[in-house]
Design a protein around this motif. Structure first.
Motif, PDB file in Angstrom:
ATOM      1  N   LEU A 190     -24.520 -19.869 -22.365  1.00  0.00           N
ATOM      2  CA  LEU A 190     -24.964 -20.624 -21.136  1.00  0.00           C
ATOM      3  C   LEU A 190     -25.690 -22.018 -21.521  1.00  0.00           C
ATOM      4  O   LEU A 190     -25.548 -23.010 -20.998  1.00  0.00           O
ATOM      5  N   GLN A 218     -29.490 -19.411 -16.289  1.00  0.00           N
ATOM      6  CA  GLN A 218     -30.386 -19.148 -17.421  1.00  0.00           C
ATOM      7  C   GLN A 218     -31.772 -18.478 -17.194  1.00  0.00           C
ATOM      8  O   GLN A 218     -32.314 -17.608 -17.816  1.00  0.00           O
ATOM      9  N   LEU A 253     -26.798 -16.035 -23.673  1.00  0.00           N
ATOM     10  CA  LEU A 253     -27.958 -17.010 -23.694  1.00  0.00           C
ATOM     11  C   LEU A 253     -27.300 -18.224 -24.143  1.00  0.00           C
ATOM     12  O   LEU A 253     -27.425 -19.428 -23.649  1.00  0.00           O
TER      13      LEU A 253
END
Length: 202
Positions: A125, A148, A122
């Motif tokens: 991203l 995401q 995460l």
């Protein structure tokens, strides 16, 4: 995550500002951070070696073993049948990594759905998103935000809360419990924020 100060469409911008305003003072996040601060303050009155020993013991009991884990840090343990490690969730997560053009380093010995790896993905991203906001690229930006949102909604948001509850219930030092609670609050906020940002890009 780094977010833009301005976004193009006015109604989208107003929605984003509203979500940002709420994100600044999320009660659950504020409470977790306050608990973490209280824990850190308490350490100042204790011998460092004792604190390290306590943290190490809790870490192994909660997440590593060798006996029954109080709070397994794997998505598969909270989804699917039986709660076994390396379940279907691990396969799905690995597929998400590959779709983003990423692969686990050969030295990584953790299952792909370990909490640390999912949060790291995460973060990657989010870093890509921040770069796209700086240099422009609305088509790629939308794709990055959708990736995401999908990963948050289909993975982290589905198991971070029960994981956090188990950590808090079994954490003697209260340190890992506060971290887990803050992580759960952040994931919920980030999912709402990414959704709002998606409305603000073409």
């Amino acid at each position: 995550q780094v977010r833009p100060r301005r976004v193009p469409r006015q109604h989208g911008a107003l929605r984003v500002r509203g979500v940002l305003a709420r994100a600044v003072g999320v009660p659950s996040l504020d409470g977790a951070l306050a608990a973490l601060g209280s824990c850190l303050a308490g350490w100042r009155r204790r011998a460092p070696a004792r604190v390290v020993e306590e943290l190490r013991g809790d870490y192994h009991r909660l997440f590593v073993g060798p006996y029954r884990l109080e709070a397994p840090p794997y998505e598969s343990c909270y989804r699917g049948r039986g709660g076994a490690v390396m379940g279907e969730a691990a396969v799905e997560v690995l597929r998400s990594y590959r779709a983003a053009g990423l692969a686990l380093h050969p030295d990584v010995r953790k299952p792909p759905d370990h909490i640390a790896l999912e949060l790291h993905f995460l973060g990657l991203l989010a870093g890509e998103e921040a770069a796209l906001w700086r240099r422009g690229g609305p088509e790629r930006l939308g794709s990055c935000l959708r990736r995401q949102e999908s990963f948050l909604a289909d993975h982290l948001a589905l198991w971070i809360a029960p994981f956090s509850e188990r950590v808090q219930a079994a954490d003697g030092s209260r340190f890992y419990g506060a971290l887990a609670a803050a992580s759960a609050a952040y994931i919920a906020t980030d999912l709402a924020l990414v959704g709002a940002l998606l409305e603000a890009v073409p």
